[in-house]
Motif scaffolding. Structure first.
Motif, PDB file in Angstrom:
ATOM      1  N   MET A   1     -14.825   3.485  -2.437  1.00  0.00           N
ATOM      2  CA  MET A   1     -13.806   4.518  -2.522  1.00  0.00           C
ATOM      3  C   MET A   1     -12.452   3.872  -2.820  1.00  0.00           C
ATOM      4  O   MET A   1     -12.087   2.863  -2.229  1.00  0.00           O
ATOM      5  N   SER A   2     -11.720   4.431  -3.745  1.00  0.00           N
ATOM      6  CA  SER A   2     -10.438   3.843  -4.132  1.00  0.00           C
ATOM      7  C   SER A   2      -9.342   4.213  -3.141  1.00  0.00           C
ATOM      8  O   SER A   2      -9.439   5.196  -2.414  1.00  0.00           O
ATOM      9  N   ALA A   3      -8.310   3.395  -3.147  1.00  0.00           N
ATOM     10  CA  ALA A   3      -7.165   3.634  -2.263  1.00  0.00           C
ATOM     11  C   ALA A   3      -6.439   4.906  -2.700  1.00  0.00           C
ATOM     12  O   ALA A   3      -6.453   5.261  -3.886  1.00  0.00           O
ATOM     13  N   PRO A   4      -5.786   5.580  -1.764  1.00  0.00           N
ATOM     14  CA  PRO A   4      -5.034   6.789  -2.121  1.00  0.00           C
ATOM     15  C   PRO A   4      -3.928   6.456  -3.133  1.00  0.00           C
ATOM     16  O   PRO A   4      -3.372   5.363  -3.119  1.00  0.00           O
ATOM     17  N   VAL A   5      -3.639   7.403  -3.990  1.00  0.00           N
ATOM     18  CA  VAL A   5      -2.556   7.239  -4.963  1.00  0.00           C
ATOM     19  C   VAL A   5      -1.249   7.599  -4.247  1.00  0.00           C
ATOM     20  O   VAL A   5      -1.097   8.707  -3.737  1.00  0.00           O
ATOM     21  N   ALA A   6      -0.333   6.650  -4.208  1.00  0.00           N
ATOM     22  CA  ALA A   6       0.920   6.823  -3.476  1.00  0.00           C
ATOM     23  C   ALA A   6       1.832   7.840  -4.158  1.00  0.00           C
ATOM     24  O   ALA A   6       1.846   7.947  -5.382  1.00  0.00           O
ATOM     25  N   PRO A   7       2.614   8.563  -3.367  1.00  0.00           N
ATOM     26  CA  PRO A   7       3.595   9.461  -3.975  1.00  0.00           C
ATOM     27  C   PRO A   7       4.687   8.661  -4.679  1.00  0.00           C
ATOM     28  O   PRO A   7       4.931   7.505  -4.356  1.00  0.00           O
ATOM     29  N   ILE A   8       5.326   9.296  -5.633  1.00  0.00           N
ATOM     30  CA  ILE A   8       6.533   8.741  -6.250  1.00  0.00           C
ATOM     31  C   ILE A   8       7.691   9.158  -5.358  1.00  0.00           C
ATOM     32  O   ILE A   8       7.850  10.345  -5.054  1.00  0.00           O
ATOM     33  N   VAL A   9       8.488   8.206  -4.926  1.00  0.00           N
ATOM     34  CA  VAL A   9       9.650   8.488  -4.093  1.00  0.00           C
ATOM     35  C   VAL A   9      10.837   7.781  -4.734  1.00  0.00           C
ATOM     36  O   VAL A   9      10.895   6.554  -4.773  1.00  0.00           O
ATOM     37  N   LEU A  10      11.768   8.557  -5.260  1.00  0.00           N
ATOM     38  CA  LEU A  10      12.939   8.014  -5.938  1.00  0.00           C
ATOM     39  C   LEU A  10      14.188   8.744  -5.460  1.00  0.00           C
ATOM     40  O   LEU A  10      14.111   9.887  -4.979  1.00  0.00           O
ATOM     41  N   GLY A  11      15.329   8.120  -5.630  1.00  0.00           N
ATOM     42  CA  GLY A  11      16.572   8.779  -5.265  1.00  0.00           C
ATOM     43  C   GLY A  11      17.749   8.156  -5.975  1.00  0.00           C
ATOM     44  O   GLY A  11      17.693   7.012  -6.418  1.00  0.00           O
ATOM     45  N   ILE A  12      18.792   8.947  -6.072  1.00  0.00           N
ATOM     46  CA  ILE A  12      20.052   8.469  -6.628  1.00  0.00           C
ATOM     47  C   ILE A  12      21.176   8.889  -5.685  1.00  0.00           C
ATOM     48  O   ILE A  12      21.052   9.880  -4.972  1.00  0.00           O
ATOM     49  N   LEU A 118      -1.716   7.368 -14.277  1.00  0.00           N
ATOM     50  CA  LEU A 118      -0.973   8.601 -14.546  1.00  0.00           C
ATOM     51  C   LEU A 118       0.258   8.689 -13.654  1.00  0.00           C
ATOM     52  O   LEU A 118       1.360   9.015 -14.104  1.00  0.00           O
ATOM     53  N   ARG A 119       0.091   8.330 -12.397  1.00  0.00           N
ATOM     54  CA  ARG A 119       1.212   8.334 -11.455  1.00  0.00           C
ATOM     55  C   ARG A 119       2.305   7.359 -11.916  1.00  0.00           C
ATOM     56  O   ARG A 119       3.479   7.680 -11.920  1.00  0.00           O
ATOM     57  N   ASP A 120       1.901   6.157 -12.324  1.00  0.00           N
ATOM     58  CA  ASP A 120       2.867   5.145 -12.749  1.00  0.00           C
ATOM     59  C   ASP A 120       3.613   5.580 -14.009  1.00  0.00           C
ATOM     60  O   ASP A 120       4.814   5.317 -14.140  1.00  0.00           O
ATOM     61  N   ASP A 121       2.925   6.248 -14.938  1.00  0.00           N
ATOM     62  CA  ASP A 121       3.603   6.786 -16.126  1.00  0.00           C
ATOM     63  C   ASP A 121       4.691   7.767 -15.713  1.00  0.00           C
ATOM     64  O   ASP A 121       5.812   7.724 -16.225  1.00  0.00           O
ATOM     65  N   HIS A 122       4.363   8.660 -14.790  1.00  0.00           N
ATOM     66  CA  HIS A 122       5.332   9.647 -14.326  1.00  0.00           C
ATOM     67  C   HIS A 122       6.518   8.976 -13.626  1.00  0.00           C
ATOM     68  O   HIS A 122       7.662   9.377 -13.807  1.00  0.00           O
ATOM     69  N   GLU A 123       6.242   7.933 -12.836  1.00  0.00           N
ATOM     70  CA  GLU A 123       7.339   7.250 -12.149  1.00  0.00           C
ATOM     71  C   GLU A 123       8.326   6.645 -13.148  1.00  0.00           C
ATOM     72  O   GLU A 123       9.544   6.726 -12.960  1.00  0.00           O
ATOM     73  N   ALA A 124       7.824   6.064 -14.210  1.00  0.00           N
ATOM     74  CA  ALA A 124       8.707   5.470 -15.220  1.00  0.00           C
ATOM     75  C   ALA A 124       9.576   6.544 -15.872  1.00  0.00           C
ATOM     76  O   ALA A 124      10.790   6.351 -16.057  1.00  0.00           O
ATOM     77  N   TYR A 125       8.968   7.677 -16.209  1.00  0.00           N
ATOM     78  CA  TYR A 125       9.753   8.771 -16.803  1.00  0.00           C
ATOM     79  C   TYR A 125      10.794   9.292 -15.824  1.00  0.00           C
ATOM     80  O   TYR A 125      11.957   9.487 -16.179  1.00  0.00           O
TER      81      TYR A 125
END
Length: 142
Positions: A1-12, A118-125
Motif C-alpha cells: 500500500m502506498s503512502a498517503p498523498v500529502a496536502p499542498i500547504v502554501l501561504g503568502i 498530480l499533486r506535485d504538478d498542482h503545487e508548482a502551479y
C-alpha cells in the motif's frame, strides 16, 4: 500500500489588509488579475467554476464560506476522467502589526484517487499563482 498523498500547504504574507486579501481571492474581477476567470463566491452547495481560458476548466461546489476568513470549494477538471474532486481551502489571517497571511490548502488527493505526481504538478502551479497574488496585493493602492 502506498503512502498517503500529502496536502499542498502554501501561504503568502502581504502588507495588504485582510479585507483586500479576501477580495483578491473571492471577487471575480480581482481573481482574474492573478489567476483565472472564476465564478462569484455564493453559498455552500452552489456551483463554483474556474475557467483558465485555454479550454481548461475546473468545476465543483462551494463547501464553506466564512466571509472575510475562509472559503472552501471542490476542485475537479471538467474534461478529466481520472481522479475525483479534491478540496481547495483559502484562509485569510490578519497579521499582528498589519497586513495579512493568505493560506492555501489543497487536499483530498487520496480520496480523489490522485497520485503524488498530480499533486506535485498542482503545487508548482499554486506556488507561481500565489507569487503573482502577493505581488498584486503589495502594489500601492491609489
Amino acid at each position: 500500500m502506498s503512502a498517503p498523498v500529502a496536502p499542498i500547504v502554501l501561504g503568502i504574507e502581504t502588507r495588504a489588509g485582510p479585507d483586500r486579501a479576501w477580495a483578491y481571492i473571492t471577487e471575480p474581477e480581482l481573481v482574474a488579475r492573478w489567476f483565472a476567470e472564476a465564478s462569484p463566491v455564493g453559498q455552500p452547495g452552489e456551483p463554483y467554476r474556474i475557467d483558465f481560458g485555454d479550454g481548461s476548466v475546473v468545476e465543483g461546489r462551494i463547501l464553506v464560506v466564512e466571509r472575510g476568513r475562509r472559503f472552501e470549494h471542490e476542485w475537479a477538471w471538467a474534461d478529466d476522467t481520472s481522479p475525483g474532486p479534491t478540496v481547495v481551502r483559502w484562509q485569510v489571517v490578519p497579521l499582528e502589526g498589519g497586513g495579512a497571511r493568505v493560506e492555501l490548502i489543497h487536499d483530498g488527493w487520496d480520496e480523489a484517487g490522485a497520485d503524488d505526481a498530480l499533486r506535485d504538478d498542482h503545487e508548482a502551479y499554486w506556488s507561481g499563482y500565489l507569487d503573482d497574488l502577493r505581488d498584486l496585493l503589495d502594489e500601492p493602492v491609489d
